[in-house]
Scaffold this active site. Structure first.
Site, PDB file in Angstrom:
ATOM      1  N   ARG A  17      26.884  30.761  39.168  1.00  0.00           N
ATOM      2  CA  ARG A  17      26.255  32.178  39.506  1.00  0.00           C
ATOM      3  C   ARG A  17      25.381  31.027  39.741  1.00  0.00           C
ATOM      4  NH1 ARG A  17      27.442  36.511  34.954  1.00  0.00           N
ATOM      5  NH2 ARG A  17      29.494  35.843  35.752  1.00  0.00           N
ATOM      6  N   LYS A  30      35.610  26.067  27.131  1.00  0.00           N
ATOM      7  CA  LYS A  30      36.347  27.424  27.043  1.00  0.00           C
ATOM      8  C   LYS A  30      38.045  27.072  26.622  1.00  0.00           C
ATOM      9  CE  LYS A  30      36.034  28.200  32.456  1.00  0.00           C
ATOM     10  NZ  LYS A  30      35.797  30.012  32.537  1.00  0.00           N
ATOM     11  N   ASP A  70      35.801  23.178  35.846  1.00  0.00           N
ATOM     12  CA  ASP A  70      34.449  23.971  34.738  1.00  0.00           C
ATOM     13  C   ASP A  70      35.162  23.998  33.651  1.00  0.00           C
ATOM     14  OD1 ASP A  70      33.362  26.051  33.765  1.00  0.00           O
ATOM     15  OD2 ASP A  70      34.217  27.883  34.691  1.00  0.00           O
ATOM     16  N   LYS A 100      30.562  28.242  45.805  1.00  0.00           N
ATOM     17  CA  LYS A 100      31.257  27.409  44.895  1.00  0.00           C
ATOM     18  C   LYS A 100      31.812  26.214  44.902  1.00  0.00           C
ATOM     19  CE  LYS A 100      32.045  28.923  39.956  1.00  0.00           C
ATOM     20  NZ  LYS A 100      32.855  29.830  39.312  1.00  0.00           N
ATOM     21  N   GLU A 115      28.173  29.639  35.209  1.00  0.00           N
ATOM     22  CA  GLU A 115      28.046  28.224  35.698  1.00  0.00           C
ATOM     23  C   GLU A 115      27.370  28.098  37.514  1.00  0.00           C
ATOM     24  OE1 GLU A 115      30.928  28.190  35.049  1.00  0.00           O
ATOM     25  OE2 GLU A 115      31.217  27.533  36.696  1.00  0.00           O
ATOM     26  N   ASP A 121      28.937  28.602  30.308  1.00  0.00           N
ATOM     27  CA  ASP A 121      29.531  28.422  31.723  1.00  0.00           C
ATOM     28  C   ASP A 121      30.023  30.192  32.548  1.00  0.00           C
ATOM     29  OD1 ASP A 121      32.538  28.680  32.201  1.00  0.00           O
ATOM     30  OD2 ASP A 121      33.712  29.862  30.772  1.00  0.00           O
TER      31      ASP A 121
HETATM   32  N1  BES Z   1      35.472  29.902  37.092  1.00  0.00           N
HETATM   33  C1  BES Z   1      35.132  30.605  36.080  1.00  0.00           C
HETATM   34  C2  BES Z   1      35.103  31.762  36.186  1.00  0.00           C
HETATM   35  C3  BES Z   1      37.359  32.448  36.883  1.00  0.00           C
HETATM   36  C4  BES Z   1      37.921  32.412  35.154  1.00  0.00           C
HETATM   37  C5  BES Z   1      37.921  32.231  37.938  1.00  0.00           C
HETATM   38  C6  BES Z   1      39.453  32.443  35.551  1.00  0.00           C
HETATM   39  C7  BES Z   1      39.239  32.144  37.757  1.00  0.00           C
HETATM   40  C8  BES Z   1      39.993  32.946  37.225  1.00  0.00           C
HETATM   41  C9  BES Z   1      33.921  30.974  35.612  1.00  0.00           C
HETATM   42  O1  BES Z   1      32.252  29.665  36.069  1.00  0.00           O
HETATM   43  C10 BES Z   1      33.431  31.994  34.305  1.00  0.00           C
HETATM   44  O2  BES Z   1      34.025  30.928  32.753  1.00  0.00           O
HETATM   45  N2  BES Z   1      32.887  32.936  34.387  1.00  0.00           N
HETATM   46  C11 BES Z   1      32.977  33.350  32.852  1.00  0.00           C
HETATM   47  C12 BES Z   1      31.734  33.926  33.207  1.00  0.00           C
HETATM   48  C13 BES Z   1      31.157  34.909  31.657  1.00  0.00           C
HETATM   49  C14 BES Z   1      30.577  33.503  30.314  1.00  0.00           C
HETATM   50  C15 BES Z   1      29.957  35.215  31.727  1.00  0.00           C
HETATM   51  C16 BES Z   1      34.261  34.197  33.123  1.00  0.00           C
HETATM   52  O3  BES Z   1      34.748  35.105  33.728  1.00  0.00           O
HETATM   53  O4  BES Z   1      34.523  34.754  31.385  1.00  0.00           O
HETATM   54 ZN    ZN Z   2      33.360  28.108  36.701  1.00  0.00          ZN
HETATM   55 ZN    ZN Z   3      32.744  29.024  33.828  1.00  0.00          ZN
END
Ligand code: BES
Ligand code: ZN
Ligand code: ZN
Length: 465
Positions: A317, A243, A236, A231, A315, A313
């Site tokens: 996947r 966020k 992000d 990835k 993104e 967010d």
């Molecule tokens: N990059 C983040 C995941 C992340 C957050 C990794 C903090 C490490 C530390 C990812 O893109 C994300 O924002 N995932 C969301 C998914 C949700 C919106 C279903 C998450 O984990 O909150």
């Molecule tokens: Zn991310």
């Molecule tokens: Zn994200």
């Protein structure tokens, strides 16, 4: 990059300060056998075998010897020499007994600093501390592992403004040039047509940071095909589902999966592992602009399935889905992906333990063994199919995020699984790529987690069978 090869050198009988590694449990009996003068010095320096990573110096004329306690002198950990490497003055050192083996890694990484953005260079400038070993194989293997780990750390630590999709592309192109591999980059209209999910996630980025799929192929066509996917979200922001400030603070590290994938590809090539390697790095910035993809948008994936965007967010996947589809088209024997995919993985397992998913029991069993051997832990999580229900969409084939806040790293993995061919063994690492508190040889900041374990897994799968 630190010149690691200068820090782990072949034993040619050169003068070297001895390092005594003493087992914590037998420290007292070891001390008793020392001359009274040494005993007094160890006591004065409060080396009593109780504290981890403690050491003392014993003067010998104009020189000195080092005494350090370790948990188990018969089974060294990668990090047991790291504090020494960080602290000792410039010079050449040698273990008084035995070979450093796996502990060479900590010796090397204890001397690596990410100081590109320090106008005054610190400690590292004290000059190299070299460790002598009689094993040429250990030098080669340890230097490569240190370089790969340092590469992940440095890429993750580099600010997003200076590490966008273009810079990730350059990193892969550099690997291709160094190794005679082929690199291919898909962007623009071709990306929009061939990889609609990657294009959608990257749509809001500025012209200098447009989305792309970066690929590299290496190896003999007849060797088993292995795809490594990472990835590469260079920042992000969350997109329109923005966020919070604290949630965004570390998001320069969201290309940590790509950093792991590139470093692993480097290791595979350096080792000349008998595989046909296919590296895939979807590289994007998840930004905010009027061109951004939206919650409620429905995008037809490369696979042909329609994905409803529940949350911009989620993104990672999406970009991985198109990359995994592409990887599957060459019918690899194995696909491994690395991704900083969910906050939920960190909530479940904490920052040090990547969540490991495997579609194949023998792959999982082998992973559970090798991480212990190389001291690079990962923890298996289930691909619990009933949770697929949480990804349902009212009008499209499925959604990119779950309707429930529960089991977030499992639903993310279930989403990815839809894009992996049934017949392909698949491993997925939801890694944090970050260390929150420094430990010897492991500064706060970008970190490789699961990299050495997966490399060991591949060595075992393709070298020893
Ligand atoms: N990059 C983040 C995941 C992340 C957050 C990794 C903090 C490490 C530390 C990812 O893109 C994300 O924002 N995932 C969301 C998914 C949700 C919106 C279903 C998450 O984990 O909150
Ligand atoms: Zn991310
Ligand atoms: Zn994200």
């Amino acid at each position: 990059m630190t010149d690691f090869a200068a820090l782990l050198v072949a034993d040619r009988g050169q003068r070297a300060r001895p390092i005594h590694l003493v087992d914590k449990n037998s420290f007292e009996s070891w001390v008793k056998k020392r001359p009274a003068e040494d005993r007094a010095l160890l006591e004065a320096q409060r080396l009593d075998g109780k504290n981890a990573f403690a050491f003392a110096l014993l003067p010998r004329g104009g020189e000195f010897e080092v005494v350090s306690t370790v948990k188990d002198a018969g089974d060294l950990s990668p990090w047991c020499l790291a504090k020494l490497a960080e602290s000792l003055p410039q010079g050449v050192y040698k273990l008084a007994e035995g070979e450093p083996g796996i502990a060479s890694l900590g010796w090397l990484l204890g001397q690596h600093r990410f100081d590109d953005y320090r106008s005054k260079k610190d400690e590292a400038d004290r000059g190299p501390r070299a460790l002598v070993t009689t094993s040429a194989a250990n030098i080669e293997a340890s230097v490569r592992l240190a370089e790969a780990t340092a590469l992940v750390r440095d890429l993750v630590n580099t600010p997003a403004a200076e590490l966008g999709p273009i810079e990730l592309e350059q990193e892969v192109r550099k690997l291709a040039t160094d190794s005679g591999a082929q690199a291919r980059v898909t962007s623009g209209n071709e990306l929009a047509e061939g990889y609609p999910l990657i294009a959608a996630v990257g749509a809001a980025a500025t012209a200098a940071r447009t989305p792309r799929l970066i690929e590299l192929e290496w190896g003999k066509p007849d060797d088993p095909r292995v795809a490594i996917v990472g990835k590469g979200v260079c920042f992000d922001s969350g997109g329109l589902d923005l966020k919070s400030a604290s949630g965004m603070r570390l998001m320069k590290k969201d290309m940590g999966g790509a950093a792991h994938a590139i470093a692993l590809a480097r290791l595979i090539i350096a080792e000349r592992l008998p595989v046909r390697l296919h590296l895939l790095v979807p590289a994007v910035e998840n930004a905010v602009s009027s061109g951004a993809y939206r919650p409620g948008d429905i995008i037809k994936s490369r696979q042909g399935s329609f994905v409803e965007i529940d949350n911009t967010d989620a993104e990672g996947r999406l970009i991985l889905a198109d990359a995994l589809t592409k990887a599957g088209e060459s019918k690899p024997e194995l696909i491994v992906d690395f991704a900083t995919l969910t906050g939920a993985a960190r909530v479940a397992l904490g920052p040090d333990l990547p969540a490991f998913f495997a579609s194949d029991e023998s792959l999982a069993a082998s992973a559970a063994e090798v991480w212990k051997e190389v001291d690079d832990p990962m923890w298996r999580m289930p691909l619990w199919e009933p949770y697929d229900e949480m990804l349902k969409s009212d009008i499209a084939d499925f959604a990119n995020a779950s309707s429930s806040p529960m089991a977030g790293c499992i639903t993310a993995a279930i989403f990815l699984k839809k894009f992996v061919p049934e017949s392909t063994a698949w491993a997925h690492l939801d890694t944090f790529a970050w260390r929150e508190a420094a430990k010897p040889g492991r500064p706060k900041g970008g970190e490789a987690l699961g990299l050495r374990a997966i490399f060991a897994l591949l060595q075992r799968r393709y070298l020893h069978q």
